[in-house]
Design an enzyme around this catalytic site. Sequence first.
Site, PDB file in Angstrom:
ATOM      1  N   LYS A  35       0.838  -1.200   0.000  1.00 26.06           N
ATOM      2  CA  LYS A  35       0.000   0.000   0.000  1.00 26.06           C
ATOM      3  C   LYS A  35       0.876   1.255   0.000  1.00 26.06           C
ATOM      4  O   LYS A  35       2.098   1.161   0.219  1.00 26.06           O
ATOM      5  CB  LYS A  35      -0.926  -0.018   1.219  1.00 26.06           C
ATOM      6  CG  LYS A  35      -0.207   0.004   2.554  1.00 26.06           C
ATOM      7  CD  LYS A  35      -1.127  -0.445   3.690  1.00 26.06           C
ATOM      8  CE  LYS A  35      -0.440  -0.287   5.027  1.00 26.06           C
ATOM      9  NZ  LYS A  35      -1.168  -0.989   6.110  1.00 26.06           N
ATOM     10  N   ARG A 130     -10.280  -0.119  15.188  1.00 25.05           N
ATOM     11  CA  ARG A 130     -10.226   0.670  13.961  1.00 25.05           C
ATOM     12  C   ARG A 130     -11.228   0.010  13.019  1.00 25.05           C
ATOM     13  O   ARG A 130     -12.377   0.412  12.982  1.00 25.05           O
ATOM     14  CB  ARG A 130      -8.794   0.708  13.412  1.00 25.05           C
ATOM     15  CG  ARG A 130      -8.577   1.795  12.392  1.00 25.05           C
ATOM     16  CD  ARG A 130      -7.137   1.894  11.935  1.00 25.05           C
ATOM     17  NE  ARG A 130      -6.632   0.643  11.345  1.00 25.05           N
ATOM     18  CZ  ARG A 130      -5.399   0.496  10.863  1.00 25.05           C
ATOM     19  NH1 ARG A 130      -4.549   1.492  10.895  1.00 25.05           N
ATOM     20  NH2 ARG A 130      -5.020  -0.656  10.334  1.00 25.05           N
ATOM     21  N   TYR A 255      16.899  29.973   7.957  1.00 29.92           N
ATOM     22  CA  TYR A 255      15.644  30.636   8.337  1.00 29.92           C
ATOM     23  C   TYR A 255      15.515  30.742   9.852  1.00 29.92           C
ATOM     24  O   TYR A 255      15.818  29.799  10.578  1.00 29.92           O
ATOM     25  CB  TYR A 255      14.436  29.847   7.802  1.00 29.92           C
ATOM     26  CG  TYR A 255      14.192  30.058   6.330  1.00 29.92           C
ATOM     27  CD1 TYR A 255      13.956  31.340   5.827  1.00 29.92           C
ATOM     28  CD2 TYR A 255      14.204  28.991   5.453  1.00 29.92           C
ATOM     29  CE1 TYR A 255      13.738  31.534   4.465  1.00 29.92           C
ATOM     30  CE2 TYR A 255      13.972  29.175   4.096  1.00 29.92           C
ATOM     31  CZ  TYR A 255      13.743  30.450   3.618  1.00 29.92           C
ATOM     32  OH  TYR A 255      13.530  30.647   2.287  1.00 29.92           O
ATOM     33  N   MET A 303      13.061  24.339   1.885  1.00 29.55           N
ATOM     34  CA  MET A 303      12.320  23.579   0.874  1.00 29.55           C
ATOM     35  C   MET A 303      13.244  22.774  -0.034  1.00 29.55           C
ATOM     36  O   MET A 303      12.977  21.605  -0.328  1.00 29.55           O
ATOM     37  CB  MET A 303      11.456  24.537   0.043  1.00 29.55           C
ATOM     38  CG  MET A 303      10.523  23.820  -0.912  1.00 29.55           C
ATOM     39  SD  MET A 303       9.528  24.956  -1.897  1.00 29.55           S
ATOM     40  CE  MET A 303       8.372  25.579  -0.693  1.00 29.55           C
TER      41      MET A 303
HETATM   42  C1  LIG Z   1      -0.411  -1.918   6.694  1.00 26.62           C
HETATM   43  C2  LIG Z   1      -0.939  -3.209   7.122  1.00 26.62           C
HETATM   44  C3  LIG Z   1      -0.085  -4.293   7.371  1.00 26.62           C
HETATM   45  C4  LIG Z   1       1.420  -4.165   7.320  1.00 26.62           C
HETATM   46  O1  LIG Z   1       1.903  -3.508   8.468  1.00 26.62           O
HETATM   47  P1  LIG Z   1       3.471  -3.383   8.713  1.00 26.62           P
HETATM   48  O2  LIG Z   1       3.627  -2.813  10.066  1.00 26.62           O
HETATM   49  O3  LIG Z   1       3.998  -2.468   7.671  1.00 26.62           O
HETATM   50  O4  LIG Z   1       4.021  -4.753   8.572  1.00 26.62           O
HETATM   51  C5  LIG Z   1      -0.654  -5.505   7.674  1.00 26.62           C
HETATM   52  N1  LIG Z   1      -1.993  -5.654   7.756  1.00 26.62           N
HETATM   53  C6  LIG Z   1      -2.841  -4.633   7.542  1.00 26.62           C
HETATM   54  C7  LIG Z   1      -4.308  -4.847   7.662  1.00 26.62           C
HETATM   55  C8  LIG Z   1      -2.344  -3.379   7.236  1.00 26.62           C
HETATM   56  O5  LIG Z   1      -3.184  -2.354   7.031  1.00 26.62           O
END
Ligand SMILES: *Cc1c(COP(=O)(O)O)cnc(C)c1O
Length: 358
Positions: A35, A130, A255, A303
């Site tokens: 992802k 969640r 800055y 930047m």
């Molecule tokens: C992002 C995610 C993972 C992977 O998590 P890591 O800490 O990067 O290994 C696994 N399962 C779900 C449902 C996730 O959203």
Amino acid sequence: MPRPTAATIHTDALRHNLAQVRQRAPRSRVMAVVKADGYGHGLERVARALSGADAFGVAALSDAERLRAAGLSQPIVLLSGFDAADDIPQLRQLNVETVVHHGTQLNMLEQASAVGPIRCWLKIDTGMHRLGFAPEEVRDAYARLLAMPAVDPDVVLMNHFASSDEFDNRQTRHQLQVFADATAGLPGARSLANSAAVLGWPDAHADWVRPGGALYGISVVGGTTGGDFGLRPAMTLETRLIAVNRIRKGERIGYSATWECPEDMPVGVAAIGYGDGYPRHVPAGTPVLIGSAQAQIIGRVSMDLMTIDLRGHPAAQPGDRVVLWGEGLPVEAVASAAGTIGYEPVCSITRRVRFIEA
Ligand SMILES: *Cc1c(COP(=O)(O)O)cnc(C)c1O
């Protein structure tokens, strides 16, 4: 000359890290989580390097589309699930499996046509609060899925850990127990472990592990780096010095003039800043490498540029390579200086940075 700021992606490190995960969880299949554009490393390039994984995990249907367009035929799981009835035909067309975490999704699947059953991963909220069905809703949701012609009867049961980065954590032990109770007697494969659970919770490995960060060589276990677990960083972020200036004692750098020179000293200017995704709010003292020697950032990151204390580097000159993270300087060190975890800086690289595959 192109701008010298570049992120090199080490495909051999990705493959090495996948092999390490397999060694630690030898009885589990591996879903490589890609992802957020492969944690900022580039979705297609990561997936090609990790084509030995048993499945890919994505957060968006558009990512699944990109993987299929790139010719990858492995199973793909949509980790946050679909959110509209229109997504269902697309799941079928792309041959994508989906997490089901909410009653509204059950309703949409019940309305869907029967052709081409969809493989579902039933998500149980064992305490992270969640996504997921409450433990007492699991059996009903499972039975509804099994009764649906649109759903493949081979349903996977999963949860997600809130605190698996602590290897002796009470919440994680509790989540394991809640999961075991909620799923007792139900057939189907099980999946619980993210990277930290792969590294520290062997009891949670089950049928499918779902590592993300570990594959990129990054640890979220406090006080550790991926290297401590035999992992290798998959990204090196680097640039060059474009100036070395002698600044007088008492003068202030950058800055808001936050850093004062304690003596006459050389200050290097590197061609990278928050416009490239480097965190702006790191404090003075945050490490970089000049060649292979450690130096420190001074003043504000701006930047396009940052300033570096070169007192320990008398030979440094414009054109010298500056490494912001990678082999020799773990991203975890920069992340901890920035008050975050290693995942965030690698996900934050911006489009003007050149990506090089090695
Ligand atoms: C992002 C995610 C993972 C992977 O998590 P890591 O800490 O990067 O290994 C696994 N399962 C779900 C449902 C996730 O959203």
